[in-house]
Design a protein around this motif. Structure first.
Motif, PDB file in Angstrom:
ATOM      1  N   GLU A  55       0.848  -1.195   0.000  1.00  0.00           N
ATOM      2  CA  GLU A  55       0.000   0.000   0.000  1.00  0.00           C
ATOM      3  C   GLU A  55       0.884   1.247   0.000  1.00  0.00           C
ATOM      4  N   PRO A  56       0.771   2.101  -1.005  1.00  0.00           N
ATOM      5  CA  PRO A  56       1.598   3.312  -1.030  1.00  0.00           C
ATOM      6  C   PRO A  56       1.205   4.284   0.077  1.00  0.00           C
ATOM      7  N   TRP A  57       2.121   5.194   0.374  1.00  0.00           N
ATOM      8  CA  TRP A  57       1.908   6.197   1.407  1.00  0.00           C
ATOM      9  C   TRP A  57       1.595   7.549   0.768  1.00  0.00           C
ATOM     10  N   THR A  58       1.110   8.477   1.567  1.00  0.00           N
ATOM     11  CA  THR A  58       0.921   9.860   1.118  1.00  0.00           C
ATOM     12  C   THR A  58       2.070  10.712   1.635  1.00  0.00           C
ATOM     13  N   ILE A  59       2.308  11.824   0.960  1.00  0.00           N
ATOM     14  CA  ILE A  59       3.351  12.743   1.424  1.00  0.00           C
ATOM     15  C   ILE A  59       3.032  13.216   2.833  1.00  0.00           C
ATOM     16  N   ALA A  60       1.779  13.590   3.081  1.00  0.00           N
ATOM     17  CA  ALA A  60       1.409  14.111   4.392  1.00  0.00           C
ATOM     18  C   ALA A  60       1.660  13.087   5.490  1.00  0.00           C
ATOM     19  N   ALA A  61       1.313  11.833   5.234  1.00  0.00           N
ATOM     20  CA  ALA A  61       1.491  10.789   6.248  1.00  0.00           C
ATOM     21  C   ALA A  61       2.967  10.553   6.535  1.00  0.00           C
ATOM     22  N   ARG A  62       3.779  10.527   5.497  1.00  0.00           N
ATOM     23  CA  ARG A  62       5.203  10.275   5.697  1.00  0.00           C
ATOM     24  C   ARG A  62       5.913  11.467   6.337  1.00  0.00           C
ATOM     25  N   MET A  63       5.468  12.683   6.038  1.00  0.00           N
ATOM     26  CA  MET A  63       6.028  13.852   6.719  1.00  0.00           C
ATOM     27  C   MET A  63       5.765  13.758   8.216  1.00  0.00           C
ATOM     28  N   GLU A  64       4.561  13.372   8.593  1.00  0.00           N
ATOM     29  CA  GLU A  64       4.236  13.237  10.010  1.00  0.00           C
ATOM     30  C   GLU A  64       5.029  12.098  10.641  1.00  0.00           C
ATOM     31  N   ASN A  65       5.105  10.969   9.939  1.00  0.00           N
ATOM     32  CA  ASN A  65       5.811   9.807  10.467  1.00  0.00           C
ATOM     33  C   ASN A  65       7.287  10.086  10.689  1.00  0.00           C
ATOM     34  N   GLN A  66       7.892  10.845   9.793  1.00  0.00           N
ATOM     35  CA  GLN A  66       9.331  11.073   9.854  1.00  0.00           C
ATOM     36  C   GLN A  66       9.698  12.437  10.441  1.00  0.00           C
TER      37      GLN A  66
END
Length: 490
Positions: A55-66
């Protein structure tokens, strides 16, 4: 002026609306909007488990995660900047949004831009590529060294990191801290926080990345022109290529700082004073935007196509030729592949900033991604993989890896805390899944290659658990380059 800036700017400006404030109100057409959305919602890890649904990620989700507050992207296709967008905020705790015009520190992407300026001086017959630079240096000379063994240091070697110079990179100087002059950096004299820049390997015999060499380049260009370095760069590259949001001024003038991103540490916290100052301007001092760096990439693309302008095709051909066999670095820029797959690239890492430039000059494609956080590197690569899939790049493809299934009781003896110097690895089991957390990093899932070898999907390293004769796990070896041993402490 050696060239007509308006002609070069016109050649580089096939730019989509979002890359300039004046046209930012014009929405993209439906097809382009769909492409952008697929990139924004299609971030990918470097690898996936064979046969498993990813399942691909979104930019917003990965910004928050990282913990990356802000990201800016420019995408090149068909020889133009097709789109540019900003995401998140310029500084944590402040609602100011990142836009395509927000300035970021380019860090080591400063080097190819500085190299291009040096090559304009070569074209103007004020510098030469293959003669002793000590004959031209005035304010400082490369110290004598037994390692030189009679071999002079040349500009070609400096630009290609084959001159034998020391000092890989620079930490910069916190806001308000004493800052050295360039000659103090070169000599390693207080208040410089880096050692002296010297030659300790015979020039022309070894590729070794050396920001120190680019400090020598900076002094060389100052000495040959009798101008300040930011002015040299403005007149020879930034102005002619219409890189209007870019400057090598350090520190960034207050009038420009209001439209700049602040750097953030691995914990997502804003740097004191927003950014470090880099008197090592040629190596790390450029403030810019992805769109401006894309204009620089397009100028190289045009020269590869045989179009004269900023640099001649003959000069760019030399720029894209690694002088040392086996290296993948030309004169200021990384070079790999051939034909349609020819790729030029450079990444950058300053305190609180990470960025990357990738371009395929023979197909008119590429992208620049800039972030304002130390954790931005992994996110950049995830974004580049999404762009690569959408725009059919030959690189940045997801690799499939094979994993085996281990019973939970086989994982339990591996669970624990492992330490090496100031880095800690914590392995944890939840159900039949295995997880790893490295110091300052988020949890990531770990997959079994064998009963004692494991891997993650976000890096190429293998983690190998080792036992003593009694069968107890005592340490884990991270098979990186070089390998690292983490001793079990819990």
């Amino acid at each position: 002026m050696r060239i007509n800036p308006s002609l070069v700017a016109a050649a580089c400006l096939g730019i989509f609306a979002a890359s300039t404030p004046a046209a930012a109100e014009t929405p993209p057409d439906a097809a382009l909007a769909a492409r952008i959305a697929r990139v924004e919602n299609g971030l990918l890890p470097p690898a996936r488990i064979a046969g498993a649904k990813s399942e691909p990620w979104t930019i917003a989700a990965r910004m928050e995660n990282q913990q990356v507050p802000g990201v800016s992207i420019a995408v090149i296709d068909h020889g133009t900047i097709e789109w540019a967008r900003g995401y998140g905020v310029a500084r944590a705790g402040d609602p100011t949004a990142v836009t395509p015009d927000t300035r970021f520190q380019a860090a080591s992407i400063s080097k190819p831009v500085a190299a291009a300026a040096a090559l304009t001086l070569v074209e103007d017959h004020r510098l030469t590529l293959d003669t002793d630079v000590n004959a031209t240096l005035k304010s400082w000379k490369i110290p004598a060294s037994p390692a030189v063994d009679g071999q002079p240091v040349t500009l070609r070697e400096i630009l290609s990191h084959t001159a034998g110079f020391t000092v890989h990179g620079f930490a910069g100087y916190a806001a308000g801290a004493p800052r050295p002059a360039l000659v103090q950096v070169l000599a390693g004299a207080p208040p410089a926080n880096s050692p002296p820049i010297v030659v300790d390997v015979k020039p022309g015999t070894l590729w070794r990345y050396a920001g120190g060499g680019y400090c020598v380049l900076q002094q060389l260009m100052i000495d040959v022109t009798s101008e300040e370095f930011p002015a040299i760069m403005r007149d020879r590259v930034l102005g002619p290529l219409a890189m209007a949001a870019s400057t090598y001024e350090q520190p960034l003038p207050a009038a420009l700082a209001a439209r700049a991103a602040a750097g953030h540490g691995a914990d997502g916290q804003r740097l004191a004073g927003d950014a470090h100052v880099y008197p090592e301007m040629a190596a790390a001092g450029l403030w810019t935007t992805p769109s401006d760096l894309a204009r620089f990439a397009l100028a190289l693309q045009h020269a590869v196509d045989g179009r004269s302008g900023f640099l001649s095709p003959a000069t760019v051909a030399q720029m894209l030729t690694p002088p040392l066999a086996g290296s993948d670095y030309g004169l200021g820029i990384g070079v790999k592949g051939a034909g349609a797959g020819l790729q030029l690239s450079h990444s950058g890492a300053n305190e609180g900033f990470r960025c990357s430039l990738v371009t395929y000059p023979r197909t008119g494609r590429g992208a620049v991604v800039m972030t304002n956080a130390d954790n931005g590197g992994a996110l950049i690569n995830e974004i580049l993989r999404a762009i690569a899939r959408e725009y059919d790049w030959p690189d940045y493809r997801v690799v499939e890896k094979s994993a085996i299934t281990l019973a939970p009781e086989a994982l339990d003896p591996l669970v624990g805390r492992y330490e090496r110097e100031d880095t800690t690895l914590v392995f944890y089991r939840r159900g039949d899944r295995f997880f790893l957390r490295a110091s300052g990093q988020p949890w990531v899932e770990v997959f079994a290659k064998s009963d004692h070898e494991f891997f993650t999907l976000d890096q190429p390293d293998i983690f190998a658990f080792e036992k003593n004769p009694s069968g107890n796990v005592t340490h884990v070896v991270r098979r990186s380059s070089p390998p690292e041993i983490f001793l079990r402490v819990q």
